[in-house]
Design a protein around this motif. Structure first.
Motif, PDB file in Angstrom:
ATOM      1  N   GLN A  21       0.842  -1.204   0.000  1.00 45.75           N
ATOM      2  CA  GLN A  21       0.000   0.000   0.000  1.00 45.75           C
ATOM      3  C   GLN A  21       0.876   1.254   0.000  1.00 45.75           C
ATOM      4  OE1 GLN A  21      -2.420  -0.566   3.489  1.00 45.75           O
ATOM      5  NE2 GLN A  21      -3.921  -1.866   2.426  1.00 45.75           N
ATOM      6  N   PHE A  22       1.960   1.207   0.758  1.00 44.56           N
ATOM      7  CA  PHE A  22       2.882   2.339   0.817  1.00 44.56           C
ATOM      8  C   PHE A  22       3.527   2.587  -0.553  1.00 44.56           C
ATOM      9  CE2 PHE A  22       7.270   3.833   1.349  1.00 44.56           C
ATOM     10  CZ  PHE A  22       7.064   5.026   2.027  1.00 44.56           C
ATOM     11  N   ILE A  23       3.995   1.498  -1.198  1.00 40.47           N
ATOM     12  CA  ILE A  23       4.645   1.633  -2.512  1.00 40.47           C
ATOM     13  C   ILE A  23       3.656   2.167  -3.543  1.00 40.47           C
ATOM     14  CG2 ILE A  23       5.691   0.340  -4.427  1.00 40.47           C
ATOM     15  CD1 ILE A  23       7.602   0.837  -2.131  1.00 40.47           C
ATOM     16  N   ALA A  24       2.423   1.677  -3.512  1.00 40.23           N
ATOM     17  CA  ALA A  24       1.416   2.145  -4.467  1.00 40.23           C
ATOM     18  C   ALA A  24       1.184   3.655  -4.297  1.00 40.23           C
ATOM     19  CB  ALA A  24       0.113   1.379  -4.266  1.00 40.23           C
ATOM     20  N   LYS A  25       1.162   4.107  -3.028  1.00 38.74           N
ATOM     21  CA  LYS A  25       0.970   5.534  -2.748  1.00 38.74           C
ATOM     22  C   LYS A  25       2.154   6.340  -3.273  1.00 38.74           C
ATOM     23  CE  LYS A  25       0.117   8.677   1.154  1.00 38.74           C
ATOM     24  NZ  LYS A  25      -0.071   8.754   2.638  1.00 38.74           N
ATOM     25  N   VAL A  26       3.395   5.815  -3.046  1.00 41.04           N
ATOM     26  CA  VAL A  26       4.603   6.507  -3.511  1.00 41.04           C
ATOM     27  C   VAL A  26       4.624   6.587  -5.036  1.00 41.04           C
ATOM     28  CG1 VAL A  26       7.102   6.263  -3.734  1.00 41.04           C
ATOM     29  CG2 VAL A  26       6.027   5.999  -1.502  1.00 41.04           C
ATOM     30  N   VAL A  27       4.308   5.469  -5.695  1.00 38.89           N
ATOM     31  CA  VAL A  27       4.335   5.428  -7.160  1.00 38.89           C
ATOM     32  C   VAL A  27       3.350   6.435  -7.746  1.00 38.89           C
ATOM     33  CG1 VAL A  27       3.795   3.998  -9.169  1.00 38.89           C
ATOM     34  CG2 VAL A  27       5.191   3.058  -7.316  1.00 38.89           C
ATOM     35  N   GLN A  28       2.161   6.482  -7.195  1.00 41.51           N
ATOM     36  CA  GLN A  28       1.153   7.398  -7.707  1.00 41.51           C
ATOM     37  C   GLN A  28       1.576   8.853  -7.532  1.00 41.51           C
ATOM     38  OE1 GLN A  28      -1.518   6.664  -9.461  1.00 41.51           O
ATOM     39  NE2 GLN A  28      -2.061   8.832  -9.680  1.00 41.51           N
ATOM     40  N   GLU A  29       2.075   9.183  -6.330  1.00 42.97           N
ATOM     41  CA  GLU A  29       2.497  10.560  -6.045  1.00 42.97           C
ATOM     42  C   GLU A  29       3.671  10.964  -6.931  1.00 42.97           C
ATOM     43  OE1 GLU A  29       3.803  13.185  -2.080  1.00 42.97           O
ATOM     44  OE2 GLU A  29       2.910  11.179  -1.877  1.00 42.97           O
ATOM     45  N   LEU A  30       4.641  10.036  -7.123  1.00 41.91           N
ATOM     46  CA  LEU A  30       5.815  10.352  -7.925  1.00 41.91           C
ATOM     47  C   LEU A  30       5.466  10.464  -9.403  1.00 41.91           C
ATOM     48  CD1 LEU A  30       8.810  10.913  -7.759  1.00 41.91           C
ATOM     49  CD2 LEU A  30       9.251   8.458  -7.764  1.00 41.91           C
ATOM     50  N   LYS A  31       4.552   9.603  -9.886  1.00 39.14           N
ATOM     51  CA  LYS A  31       4.133   9.671 -11.295  1.00 39.14           C
ATOM     52  C   LYS A  31       3.508  11.026 -11.613  1.00 39.14           C
ATOM     53  CE  LYS A  31       3.358   4.966 -12.954  1.00 39.14           C
ATOM     54  NZ  LYS A  31       2.341   3.952 -13.362  1.00 39.14           N
ATOM     55  N   GLU A  32       2.645  11.511 -10.712  1.00 39.34           N
ATOM     56  CA  GLU A  32       1.979  12.798 -10.941  1.00 39.34           C
ATOM     57  C   GLU A  32       2.997  13.932 -10.964  1.00 39.34           C
ATOM     58  OE1 GLU A  32      -0.932  13.105  -7.885  1.00 39.34           O
ATOM     59  OE2 GLU A  32      -2.229  11.524  -8.716  1.00 39.34           O
ATOM     60  N   ILE A  59       8.089  14.599 -17.728  1.00 43.04           N
ATOM     61  CA  ILE A  59       8.960  13.429 -17.824  1.00 43.04           C
ATOM     62  C   ILE A  59       8.107  12.167 -17.884  1.00 43.04           C
ATOM     63  CG2 ILE A  59      10.746  12.066 -16.665  1.00 43.04           C
ATOM     64  CD1 ILE A  59      11.749  14.624 -15.393  1.00 43.04           C
ATOM     65  N   LYS A  60       8.306  11.395 -18.933  1.00 42.97           N
ATOM     66  CA  LYS A  60       7.614  10.118 -19.068  1.00 42.97           C
ATOM     67  C   LYS A  60       8.459   9.040 -18.394  1.00 42.97           C
ATOM     68  CE  LYS A  60       5.586   7.005 -22.485  1.00 42.97           C
ATOM     69  NZ  LYS A  60       5.407   6.726 -23.938  1.00 42.97           N
ATOM     70  N   ALA A  61       7.955   8.471 -17.319  1.00 46.12           N
ATOM     71  CA  ALA A  61       8.760   7.534 -16.521  1.00 46.12           C
ATOM     72  C   ALA A  61       7.985   6.263 -16.241  1.00 46.12           C
ATOM     73  CB  ALA A  61       9.174   8.190 -15.204  1.00 46.12           C
ATOM     74  N   ASP A  62       8.748   5.157 -16.158  1.00 48.14           N
ATOM     75  CA  ASP A  62       8.197   3.891 -15.670  1.00 48.14           C
ATOM     76  C   ASP A  62       8.636   3.738 -14.225  1.00 48.14           C
ATOM     77  OD1 ASP A  62       7.127   3.333 -18.146  1.00 48.14           O
ATOM     78  OD2 ASP A  62       8.874   2.196 -18.814  1.00 48.14           O
ATOM     79  N   ILE A  63       7.681   3.581 -13.312  1.00 54.12           N
ATOM     80  CA  ILE A  63       7.999   3.488 -11.882  1.00 54.12           C
ATOM     81  C   ILE A  63       7.410   2.194 -11.341  1.00 54.12           C
ATOM     82  CG2 ILE A  63       7.880   4.645  -9.650  1.00 54.12           C
ATOM     83  CD1 ILE A  63       7.193   7.223 -11.149  1.00 54.12           C
ATOM     84  N   ASN A  64       8.234   1.433 -10.678  1.00 51.44           N
ATOM     85  CA  ASN A  64       7.784   0.162 -10.111  1.00 51.44           C
ATOM     86  C   ASN A  64       8.400  -0.032  -8.740  1.00 51.44           C
ATOM     87  OD1 ASN A  64       6.321  -1.240 -12.434  1.00 51.44           O
ATOM     88  ND2 ASN A  64       8.268  -0.680 -13.406  1.00 51.44           N
ATOM     89  N   GLY A  65       7.674  -0.757  -7.902  1.00 53.73           N
ATOM     90  CA  GLY A  65       8.254  -1.167  -6.632  1.00 53.73           C
ATOM     91  C   GLY A  65       9.358  -2.173  -6.895  1.00 53.73           C
ATOM     92  N   ARG A  66      10.463  -2.050  -6.181  1.00 51.36           N
ATOM     93  CA  ARG A  66      11.613  -2.951  -6.387  1.00 51.36           C
ATOM     94  C   ARG A  66      11.669  -3.939  -5.245  1.00 51.36           C
ATOM     95  NH1 ARG A  66      17.018  -3.352  -5.147  1.00 51.36           N
ATOM     96  NH2 ARG A  66      16.953  -1.537  -3.779  1.00 51.36           N
ATOM     97  N   ALA A  67      11.522  -5.222  -5.580  1.00 57.04           N
ATOM     98  CA  ALA A  67      11.559  -6.261  -4.548  1.00 57.04           C
ATOM     99  C   ALA A  67      12.959  -6.347  -3.953  1.00 57.04           C
ATOM    100  CB  ALA A  67      11.162  -7.603  -5.148  1.00 57.04           C
ATOM    101  N   LYS A  68      13.037  -6.342  -2.625  1.00 53.57           N
ATOM    102  CA  LYS A  68      14.326  -6.486  -1.956  1.00 53.57           C
ATOM    103  C   LYS A  68      14.527  -7.954  -1.643  1.00 53.57           C
ATOM    104  CE  LYS A  68      18.114  -4.872  -0.184  1.00 53.57           C
ATOM    105  NZ  LYS A  68      19.147  -4.279  -1.029  1.00 53.57           N
ATOM    106  N   HIS A  69      15.648  -8.505  -2.072  1.00 51.27           N
ATOM    107  CA  HIS A  69      15.896  -9.927  -1.899  1.00 51.27           C
ATOM    108  C   HIS A  69      16.347 -10.231  -0.479  1.00 51.27           C
ATOM    109  CE1 HIS A  69      15.373 -10.658  -6.174  1.00 51.27           C
ATOM    110  NE2 HIS A  69      15.959  -9.503  -6.332  1.00 51.27           N
ATOM    111  N   ILE A  70      15.900 -11.368   0.016  1.00 52.02           N
ATOM    112  CA  ILE A  70      16.129 -11.725   1.411  1.00 52.02           C
ATOM    113  C   ILE A  70      17.622 -11.802   1.707  1.00 52.02           C
ATOM    114  CG2 ILE A  70      15.837 -13.593   3.092  1.00 52.02           C
ATOM    115  CD1 ILE A  70      13.090 -14.102   1.862  1.00 52.02           C
TER     116      ILE A  70
END
Length: 749
Positions: A238-249, A256-267
């Motif tokens: 939920q936090f990442i989705a909020k960040v992605v939306q705010e940053l995209k806007e 700037i046309k950007a692709d923004i995705n949450g980056r999985a952190k490996h264990i």
């Protein structure tokens, strides 16, 4: 992270739907040939059926057919060529001896067979990670030697990639295996193949290998971190989705046309950072992370400014790898901020091109982050650089096989890596022998050495070891070194370690034994080289020793080298020879060859032309060079990267010609040698082979057989560069079966 097995389409009876699988693979890489892949798949499936006619369908992970499909799909994702995928499909069938390698070559071609053979050679690595404590090497050295051995074995970059894909399948399949097998595969992957994937920059394979190996090697810590990640997964998403939306806007507002995705952190990477920096899980800033991909470099900095305007930057948590790339070429912006709701957030910003490089084989920073072990082998670094270069060019041009063939020519190993019978890897200098190996393992093994086996077959003690061979030393109970081992002409030892151990052993022996042995050794060599008689007292004086007895004792103990004493003996004998007699004067060592002469240059396809070295770049032997045809002054030789040469090539390309450094001329002298042997079939052929191996030119040959005593005598006139070469040649000939003596011959006047 690659997940292949779940994507394999199945029929209603549970069998693989081959047509649907082929559709999926060709969608990944349309350049592949459907029929060739289908033929290989059907061939290996039929071979498996023949091998298990009455068995039930094999489980995933044990089926040669299913594993072949899985390996091939990983390689298709890496955009490897047709031969690589066919080899991947067939490999496990060949390894399980369901398919013969010569049959593969007949049906699918030499390239496919050679790829499979290369991957099979690497199987020795899997058998060599012994968890037991080694008496020879510490664990870190053992692993480092195995890494270097693996890279040294790779003649084609595709071999390394097939092996990486095969090990990825292997560690996926051990989930339901017994504990011993899980530990063994995980240990191998963690120590060898995850660092290799990281070094080659194949990020998504490296991450999967690291996480799965960590899961089996440290199950409790893996579960603890996985549990913490899972407990916060919904909140994090939920936090990442909020960040992605705010940053995209915000980025869209800046154009700037950007692709923004949450980056999985490996264990594994989380655990490693916690261990390295002594942090708690809550202190890891990049558990919540996003990656921003933009079209241009300038957009990266604009996006960075927007990120820092939206959220407060955390001090000392910013890295600009675009303005200051790592030495390996990695480029990206890394920053950490206090994001929405006061939670830490890592943001990576890079262009699409930078992202492709980081994910698919150009950014290889294993030396800096992947391990604490630093390589000291120059060849190892060259080979890794070669592998990366082939991968990088493959991204641009597509022909990975042809590129590998063109680029591998100049890479020559400076070390060899061999196995003990227990599977430990030992590194030795190039040209090392079984005796060098014996003394490397243990001094007493060297002293008691009486023979050697390479991969189960008996070989001479002066056999030259090759990477990947298993060496077994045959010892006696109360053995001792032979003085012949110190004769450099015989080639028994090449390492200073082994020679020093042998010399030390002889020093401990009684002086009278050393005197007798040294005298016999010197007399035998002088007679063979036709340098007798010699005044031994004068020879001792030239050797800076008081008496002839001291000279013999020093030779017998190994303090003096036989070749050095023979050279001094020649200087004493030479003035007494007649003016017409052949004089063989050894060339003085250490005299450098002066570069820059006309004879140093070879001009392709043109004959002899006047050449001169360009003053602007002053090329030296070994530099890549190019020739420019001047008007009236012959050919000017420039370095290939010389600015003037590049300018001339663009302006007058027709006057640029290919040139190369010629070999340094070696002066040779004619000399007669005499060989006596018990006559047998093939004797002359074996002598000729020795001459060929030593690159000796024969000017004349005379042979005579004596039927009464069944012996043969040969007198050969050869061209030889010096006394050392003559001694080495005679020693090699004397080792041939049935040879009674081989010596320098002086015609009776």
């Amino acid at each position: 992270m690659v997940q292949v097995r779940a994507q394999q389409p199945v029929n209603t009876d549970g069998s693989i739907n081959l047509e649907a699988w082929l559709d999926h693979v060709l969608k990944m890489d349309p350049a592949l040939e459907r029929e060739a892949l289908k033929t290989a798949c059907e061939y290996v499936r039929e071979a498996e059926r023949r091998a298990r006619p009455d068995a039930e369908r094999p489980a995933v992970g044990t089926s040669t057919f299913l594993v072949g499909l899985e390996i091939a799909e990983i390689l298709a994702d890496l955009k490897l060529d047709q031969d690589s995928l066919v080899a991947a499909v067939l490999y496990r069938g060949v390894r399980q001896k369901q398919i013969a390698l010569d049959e593969v070559q007949r049906r699918f071609g030499q390239v496919v067979a050679k790829l499979i053979e290369g991957v099979l050679r690497m199987a020795a690595i899997s058998d060599s990670l012994n968890p037991r404590e080694s008496l020879v090497l510490d664990a870190q050295t053992q692993v480092e030697n195995l890494r270097k051995m693996l890279v040294a074995m790779v003649d084609d970059v595709r071999v390394a990639l097939i092996k990486l894909a095969e090990r990825t399948c292997a560690i996926r399949a051990v989930k339901h295996a017994d504990e011993e097998r899980r530990q063994r595969v995980a240990r191998e992957v963690s120590a060898i193949y995850a660092p290799l994937a990281h070094r080659l920059g194949i990020g998504h394979i490296k991450w999967e290998l690291e996480d799965l190996a960590f899961r089996y090697l440290e199950p409790e810590q893996y579960k603890q971190i996985a549990k913490l990640l899972h407990e916060r997964r919904l909140d994090r998403e939920q936090f990442i989705a909020k960040v992605v939306q705010e940053l995209k806007e915000a980025l869209a507002g800046a154009g700037i046309k950007a692709d923004i995705n949450g980056r999985a952190k490996h264990i594994y990477s989380i655990w490693r950072k916690m261990q390295k920096k002594g942090l708690q899980f809550s202190q890891i800033y990049d558990v919540r992370a996003v990656r921003v991909l933009v079209p241009e470099v300038r957009d990266c900095y604009t996006a960075l400014g927007i990120v820092h305007s939206l959220w407060r930057h955390i001090p000392r948590e910013f890295d600009d790898y675009i303005a200051n790339p790592k030495e390996n070429g990695y480029r990206s912006l890394h920053t950490a901020v206090i994001g929405p709701d006061g939670k830490t957030l890592e943001v990576q910003i890079r262009t699409h091109a930078m992202h492709e490089e980081a994910e698919l084989g150009v950014c290889a920073h294993w030396r800096y982050k992947g391990t604490d072990l630093k390589s000291t082998s120059s060849h190892y670094e060259e080979k890794i650089a070669w592998l990366r270069q082939v991968l990088e060019w493959h991204e641009e041009l597509g022909d990975i096989g042809g590129l590998a063939e063109q680029l591998q020519v100049d890479i020559e190993p400076d070390r060899v890596y061999v196995f003990t019978p227990d599977g430990h890897a030992i590194d030795l200098p190039k040209g090392a022998t079984p005796l060098d190996f014996a003394y490397r393992v243990h001094t007493e093994i060297g002293h008691n050495c009486r023979g050697a086996k390479i991969d189960g077959r008996i070989v001479p003690l002066n056999y030259t070891l090759q990477t990947g061979e298993q060496v077994e030393i045959i010892t006696g109970k109360n053995g001792s070194p032979s003085r012949d081992w110190l004769n450099s002409n015989l080639g028994y030892v090449t390492t200073s370690r082994a020679r020093a151990k042998i010399v030390h052993w002889f020093k401990l022996q009684a002086r009278d034994q050393n005197v007798a042995a040294g005298k016999a050794l010197l007399e035998r060599e002088l007679a063979r080289l036709d340098l007798a008689p010699v005044d031994y007292d004068r020879l001792a004086e030239k050797s800076n020793l008081k008496t002839a007895e001291d000279l013999f004792a020093a030779l017998g103990a190994g303090d003096l080298r036989l070749a050095h004493v023979v050279g001094l003996a020649q200087q004493l004998v030479e003035p007494e020879r007649s003016a017409g007699q052949f004089e063989l004067i050894p060339r003085k060592a250490g005299v450098p060859h002066k570069p820059g002469k006309r004879d140093d240059i070879q001009i392709q396809g043109v004959g002899n032309l006047l050449t001169q070295m360009a003053g602007c770049c002053q090329p030296l032997p070994g530099d890549p060079i190019v020739g420019y045809i001047t008007q009236g002054r012959g050919v000017t030789i420039h370095r290939q990267d010389c600015a003037n040469a590049l300018q001339l090539a663009s302006r007058e390309p027709e006057r640029i010609i290919q040139v190369s450094w010629g070999p340094v001329p070696v002066q040779t002298y004619p000399v007669d040698i005499f060989i006596r042997a018990y006559d047998r079939s093939g004797l002359l052929r074996d002598v000729s082979q020795v001459l060929l191996n030593e690159r000796i030119n024969v000017l004349a040959a005379n042979t005579l057989s004596n039927k009464e005593d069944s012996t043969a005598q040969m007198v050969l006139t050869i061209e030889i560069p010096g006394l050392d070469a003559l001694g080495r040649l005679l020693a090699r000939i004397a080792q041939l079966p049935n040879v009674i003596e081989a010596r320098r011959h002086r015609a009776v006047s």
